[in-house]
Structures are given as C-alpha cells and as structure tokens.
Design a protein around this motif. Structure first.
Motif, short mmCIF file in Angstrom:
data_model
loop_
_atom_site.label_atom_id
_atom_site.label_comp_id
_atom_site.label_asym_id
_atom_site.label_seq_id
_atom_site.Cartn_x
_atom_site.Cartn_y
_atom_site.Cartn_z
N LEU A 1 40.38 123.55 92.76
CA LEU A 1 40.48 122.41 92.11
C LEU A 1 41.36 122.23 90.84
CD1 LEU A 1 37.13 120.61 92.52
CD2 LEU A 1 39.20 119.48 93.04
N PRO A 2 41.13 123.49 89.92
CA PRO A 2 42.16 123.42 88.83
C PRO A 2 43.57 123.64 89.05
CG PRO A 2 40.01 124.74 88.57
CD PRO A 2 40.27 124.46 90.01
N GLN B 1 36.91 123.66 96.47
CA GLN B 1 36.30 123.66 94.93
C GLN B 1 36.98 124.83 94.14
OE1 GLN B 1 32.21 125.08 94.47
NE2 GLN B 1 32.02 122.93 93.13
N THR C 1 44.81 120.14 90.56
CA THR C 1 44.98 119.25 89.32
C THR C 1 46.13 119.53 88.34
OG1 THR C 1 42.64 119.08 89.19
CG2 THR C 1 43.82 118.23 87.25
N PRO D 1 32.86 117.49 90.98
CA PRO D 1 34.15 118.06 90.35
C PRO D 1 35.28 117.47 91.28
CG PRO D 1 32.57 120.09 90.65
CD PRO D 1 32.01 118.63 91.13
N PHE D 2 34.90 117.24 92.67
CA PHE D 2 35.87 116.74 93.53
C PHE D 2 36.15 115.14 93.16
CE2 PHE D 2 34.13 120.09 96.10
CZ PHE D 2 35.29 120.41 96.82
N ILE E 1 45.64 113.68 94.44
CA ILE E 1 44.50 114.39 94.79
C ILE E 1 43.53 113.43 95.75
CG2 ILE E 1 42.54 115.91 94.87
CD1 ILE E 1 43.89 116.94 92.14
N ALA F 1 35.60 114.20 90.29
CA ALA F 1 36.30 113.78 88.80
C ALA F 1 37.90 114.14 89.01
CB ALA F 1 35.71 115.11 87.73
N ALA F 2 38.25 114.86 89.97
CA ALA F 2 39.72 115.14 90.11
C ALA F 2 40.54 114.19 91.02
CB ALA F 2 39.85 116.59 90.96
N ASP G 1 42.30 111.05 92.88
CA ASP G 1 43.04 109.65 92.79
C ASP G 1 42.49 108.90 93.76
OD1 ASP G 1 44.97 110.79 90.54
OD2 ASP G 1 45.53 112.06 92.10
#
Length: 286
Positions: A146-147, A143, A150, A172-173, A156, A175-176, A178
């Motif tokens: 993540l930034p 987590q 990205t 958050p996972f 991802i 949202a990031a 693919d």
C-alpha cells in the motif's frame, strides 16, 4: 516487467468447488453434493482473466509455491495468456468453496501465503508507476504494498468484498482507495457506506447486489443503479471480479459511470455461464 495499463496484486489460488442445493446447517449431518470440480481461483486471478478477455493489458502480481497446486495455478494463467510476476511462497493458496447456484458461498481457506520480503519492491513499484490503475486486493502482500502504491500517485482501486463496516484489516485499503468496490452481504446500509467512501475522498464507490445488479455513488454524490443481465447461472465464482473488471475497462476507455456499470454487468454475465473464473479457461480445464 513490461508496461501494462493495469497492475493487480493479490491472490491466485487452486480451488475445489462443491455445488450444493443449500449451504450446510451448522449441525452434524450428511449432505450430498450436486457437482464438484477443481479450478483456478483467487480474486486477483479472476480480475486479471476478465481484463485479459476484454483485451486490456495488465500485469498480475501473485504468489505460488512449488507444489502441485502452484503448478496448476501457473499453468492455468499461462494458457489464458495472463502476464504474471510470481512471488515464491512456501505453499500455494487453496480454498474449498461450498456453493449454491444462486451464489451463496462458504469459502474455507486451506492455505494462504504470507507477505513477501522487499526484495522485488523496486521492480514492483516501477511496474505500478508505469500503469494507469493499481488494483490491490485483500491479502497480506497487497497490504504491505500500500505505501509503495500510494507513492506512485496512480489511481488505486480496491475490492473489500463482504466488508462489515468495522473490520480493521480493510481500513488501510479503504484509506488508500480512489475507487472502492464491495458487496452487500454484510453491510446494514450499503448506500450509506458508499456515500461515506465518497465523503472520505474516493471518486467512485460501487456495491454489487447479486441478482439485483449493483448500485454506485459517483464523486458528486449521485447514485446510479444497474440491473443484472439475466443468465442461466452455472457457477457464481468470479462474477464479482468480472463486474469489477468490466467497470474498470470501461472507465479506462473514458465511459461515464452508467455505461461502465452496464459493461460490468455484461462482463459478469459471461463468467456466470462458466464453471471457471472466466470462459478463457473452459478449453483448458473442461
């Protein structure tokens, strides 16, 4: 860190497996185990082992402590020739898994590593950027990454396991991502969830259905199904991770979604026949 086609960040653990004829009722009682054993665990270790078994180059980023469990985890992955970048942790992740042969499970987390500092972030981001796909599993350290992931622009992939559609930690996972994987254990409407992932920007969303196989929705909203490969189940731990790895390997090889789902089903069947996360461990862990 050497270049690898897949970068995986997440848990590697030491597990005690207790096989039962049924999961315990939530009342005080006595119950006899059919079998019990210790073995390597962790969803990221499972994916790494299956990808390695398929011949895929990878780098696993995981944490382990300087304790007995950590030494066993590191030794198991080393014997399977899985490349690992180790983060140091105060203690190694450990689980007690109560299992049935049909795959029902209660996982008791006995210890779990916290997120790391940013000391290795430059090297980790370079390794992620050098890969074709980044896999971030559900844990505090992925987590935090993540930034960084990205920012690489790489694809991802996430596995939200038994997501219930509302838990904050998973968002958050998602949202990031693919590509999204999950199972149907806690989803009221798995297909609606998969279509929602596509609408939110994912290119592929897959839900495993246990003995019923799996269902997926592609970037065009087309639904695909695959049946499970019939097999005598020894242990269900790691089967979902093997399915994930089989699909990932096939997609990297350029195969379309239906053939990739079939590859995932075959990869899962190999793991279901082993009492460990992958048959690669059988000669070493017994």
């Amino acid at each position: 860190m050497s270049d690898a086609s897949v970068f995986i960040a997440g848990p590697a653990s030491w597990n005690q497996i207790v096989l039962l004829d049924r999961l315990p009722d939530p009342v005080p009682h006595m119950q006899f185990a059919e079998e019990s054993w210790e073995t390597l665990g962790g969803t990221s270790a499972g994916k790494a082992l299956s990808l390695r078994g398929l011949g895929r180059t990878l780098l696993l980023y995981a944490a382990a402590g300087d304790d007995d469990a950590g030494r066993q985890v590191r030794a198991a992955l080393e014997t399977a020739d899985v490349p690992v970048h180790w983060a140091r942790s105060a203690e190694t992740e450990r689980h007690l898994n109560l299992m049935t042969r049909r795959g029902a499970r209660v996982s008791l987390y006995l210890s779990s590593p916290a997120a790391q500092s940013d000391r290795d972030d430059a090297a980790l981001q370079a390794a992620m950027k050098a890969s074709e796909v980044i896999v971030l599993d559900l844990a505090a350290e992925p987590q935090r990454l993540l930034p960084l992931a990205t920012a690489t622009g790489r694809s991802i992939w996430v596995d939200v396991h038994d997501y219930d559609g509302t838990a904050e930690f998973h968002r958050p996972f998602l949202a990031a991502a693919d590509v999204v994987f999950c199972n149907a254990d806690r989803l009221d409407d798995p297909l609606a969830f998969l279509h929602g992932c596509i609408a939110a920007g994912a290119s592929l969303a897959v839900c495993t259905l246990g003995a019923e196989g799996a269902v997926a929705v592609d970037a065009h909203g087309v639904e695909h199904r695959v049946a499970a490969v019939p097999v005598e189940v020894v242990d269900a731990n790691g089967a979902g991770d093997a399915f994930f790895a089989g699909v990932l390997d096939a997609r990297l090889a350029g195969h379309p979604v239906p053939e990739s789902l079939a590859a995932g089903a075959w990869a899962a069947s190999a793991v279901l026949r082993s009492r460990h996360l992958h048959p690669l461990l059988d000669p070493h862990l017994g």
